[in-house]
Design an enzyme around this catalytic site. Structure first.
Site, short mmCIF file in Angstrom:
data_model
loop_
_atom_site.label_atom_id
_atom_site.label_comp_id
_atom_site.label_asym_id
_atom_site.label_seq_id
_atom_site.Cartn_x
_atom_site.Cartn_y
_atom_site.Cartn_z
N GLU A 300 1.17 -1.48 -0.24
CA GLU A 300 0.15 -0.38 -0.27
C GLU A 300 0.67 1.28 0.35
O GLU A 300 0.71 2.04 0.80
CB GLU A 300 -0.51 -0.22 0.86
CG GLU A 300 -2.07 -1.25 1.29
CD GLU A 300 -2.86 -1.09 2.26
OE1 GLU A 300 -4.31 -0.74 2.31
OE2 GLU A 300 -2.96 -0.78 2.88
N CYS A 384 -11.27 2.93 6.05
CA CYS A 384 -10.39 3.45 6.64
C CYS A 384 -11.17 4.56 5.27
O CYS A 384 -10.66 6.34 5.80
CB CYS A 384 -9.22 4.00 6.67
SG CYS A 384 -8.06 2.23 4.99
#
Length: 610
Positions: A300, A384
């Site tokens: 990520e 998120c």
């Protein structure tokens, strides 16, 4: 850094002092209030995120549901709700938030500890794995608490936050236990808590946590994985020695945001050199044209310089939001327009792409090319991004203005009014009328409380190749412009009713990447003003994904369209075929189909670089 000093740098203007009338952002804010907030609250309820607090408090039976960091999603939604309540004190929404806050307060343990996963599932494993987001959760609680107290004056959640921060302070710090939080967030939250309470121990704890990194103190799941290691969470070098961006993109941006916050809070400039170096490395070698960062799904985050693939680009929505956070702080810290340029790029392209026009579907990953199989979804196990958007969108007004010793600074061009207090205590009302980003004409009405000498700064965007300026209808020739660090500085004696007309030329620009970016060699992208445009199959049904090449020298026209919320689309013709482009942030709001930002271009022997 020993004691907090008077704030250095420029002073930000809270979004509570800015009213937005902008056609693009006002529409998004209304959808956020009516749809996105409700969507996120309902999802937090249905997925057990909220009931986890009731279970941890002993108010209901059951086991922990979800992932160990799920508490943070609830806190981010509460922060977004608080921001919306600042603009509109909705009693029904406030009552619902108060109910959730009651559960959070009840779940807090007597010593101040609060993470429902550990309370319910592993009470004997607290503080054993630095990757388990204990302080990350706490950081988002603190940010929500500061926001809700500011919105309502109610102290329940702020008291929980202070008790939690005091618990951290009792365990960690000089002469106590070491701690390197795997996912940064607590550091910038503690700075906010310091500003809200005046308690210096909070910013000092933030500084201590920053200084823990890079000294071999980290341990847990991240550090045990050979393919990740300490660089994944920015624990490979001491923060003051950082030169290159590494690891997980969101974590890195939160770290740099906190470093800038510490400088602004303390007045100690120790971190400035590291911040400048890592900014240059991030923006010049590792940022997409959309302001997105982090090409790799594997971590990520970041891989190696100029690794910017398009179809496989990760570009997490949260990372673009975090780029806004960090670069806004850099604007305040250094007073240079290039940082606000990045805020604009990330805000209008990378971050805004993360949410549909309907407000209830989201991108976690934001590629710059798709064969038609990548779409927004209603929710994620790790959500998120939706919950980050619900707190980011209501706060966009806070990135528009700053004040310095000389006067007000216009960082972003958003229609609305701002009630500014200068550093000498005088007040100025600034009213901005513009159709930006669709049009480059910005009309500003300057209303000081009384006639006074001061300087108004207007950002000269990096994309702008020409502009016109007039004050009270009288043209100011470019030869007479005072440009300082990318800002036009208009120093004069201002009186109520004075006006500024600032017209930035906004032609369509064909952009070529640096030759080091292998993925974009022989390709061209299209940008107009701050907006990156893309080609979608919905507008170009005769084209096949990546099986065409545009000819150099394509001519463009503007097309006002009511669809997609009312936009300026682009038409292009290269002498062979026509094309239609829409802003990148609006893709995948219609029927499924391919999308491309970087288009193949017929080779005419040129070498390209931006």
């Amino acid at each position: 850094m020993t004691t907090a000093q008077s704030q250095q740098g420029w002073q930000g203007v809270p979004f509570t002092q800015v009213k937005i009338h902008d056609e693009l952002w006002k529409q998004r804010l209304e959808v956020c209030k009516q749809v996105t907030l409700r969507t996120c609250l309902d999802k937090c309820e249905s997925t057990g995120r909220i009931s986890n607090f009731a279970k941890a408090a002993g108010l209901m039976e059951g086991e922990f549901e979800g992932i160990y960091f799920n508490d943070s999603d609830v806190y981010k939604v509460l922060e977004g709700a608080a921001y919306l309540l600042m603009a509109d004190r909705d009693p029904e929404l406030e009552a619902e938030i108060d109910r959730i806050i009651g559960l959070i307060a009840a779940a807090q343990e007597p010593d101040g500890y609060l993470t429902t996963y550990y309370t319910l599932e592993a009470p004997d494993q607290k503080w054993t794995d630095m990757e388990k987001h204990e302080m990350y959760n706490g950081g988002h609680l603190i940010e929500a608490a500061v926001a809700y107290h500011a919105a309502t004056g109610k102290r329940t959640l702020l008291d929980v936050a202070c008790k939690l921060a005091d618990h951290y302070d009792s365990l960690f710090g000089p002469g106590k236990r070491h701690w390197v939080e795997g996912h940064e967030e607590i550091e910038l939250a503690l700075i906010k808590l310091y500003h809200a309470t005046g308690e210096e121990r909070y910013w000092k704890l933030a500084l201590w946590l920053l200084e823990e990194r890079g000294h071999g103190h980290g341990h847990g799941a991240i550090w045990d994985r050979e393919e990740w290691g300490p660089a994944y969470c920015q624990d490979d070098v001491p923060v003051r020695d950082i030169e290159k961006v590494t690891g997980h993109a969101v974590r890195a941006m939160y770290l740099y945001t906190a470093m800038a916050d510490v400088v602004l809070a303390s007045g100690d400039r120790t971190y400035e050199e590291a911040l400048r170096k890592v900014w240059a490395h991030t923006v010049e070698r590792n940022m997409y044209i959309t302001g997105g960062i982090g090409p790799s799904r594997h971590n990520e985050g970041f891989t190696h310089d100029y690794d910017l693939p398009n179809e496989s680009a990760y570009c997490e929505t949260c990372a673009s939001i975090a780029m806004v956070f960090w670069n806004h702080r850099m604007s305040l810290l250094f007073g240079e327009a290039k940082y606000a340029d990045v805020v604009e790029r990330a805000m209008y392209n990378g971050a805004l792409a993360g949410i549909s026009l309907s407000g209830d579907r989201f991108f976690y990953v934001n590629p710059l090319a798709s064969q038609g199989d990548h779409h927004r979804t209603e929710w994620f196990d790790t959500s998120c991004c939706p919950t980050n958007l619900v707190r980011f969108l209501p706060s966009v007004g806070g990135y528009n203005y700053a004040v310095n010793e000389e006067g007000p600074v216009m960082l972003q061009f958003v229609a609305g009014t701002a009630d500014l207090t200068l550093k000498d205590g005088s007040r100025i009302l600034m009213k901005t009328i513009t159709r930006y980003p669709w049009d480059g004409h910005v009309h500003v009405e300057v209303e000081p409380a009384r006639e006074a000498e001061f300087a108004v700064r207007l950002r000269l965007p990096g994309w702008c190749r020409g502009a016109k300026l007039s004050i009270n209808g009288e043209n100011v020739a470019p030869a007479d412009w005072n440009i300082d660090r990318g800002f036009l500085v208009l120093s004069r004696r201002w009186k109520p009713g004075d006006t500024i007309d600032y017209v930035m030329e906004m032609p369509v620009q064909q952009v070529h990447a640096r030759p080091e970016v292998e993925a974009d060699r022989g390709r061209v992208a299209v940008q107009r003003g701050p907006l990156v445009y893309c080609l979608e199959q919905a507008d170009n049904p005769e084209l096949v994904y990546d099986e065409f090449a545009v000819r150099p020298g394509i001519s463009f026209g503007l097309e006002q369209r009511d669809e997609l919320g009312g936009i300026v689309a682009l038409t292009g013709f290269d002498g062979q075929r026509g094309y239609r482009f829409v802003p990148y942030h609006l893709w995948d709001n219609r029927e499924p189909g391919f999308m491309q930002v970087w288009l193949k271009e017929e080779d005419d022997g040129r070498l390209y670089s931006v």
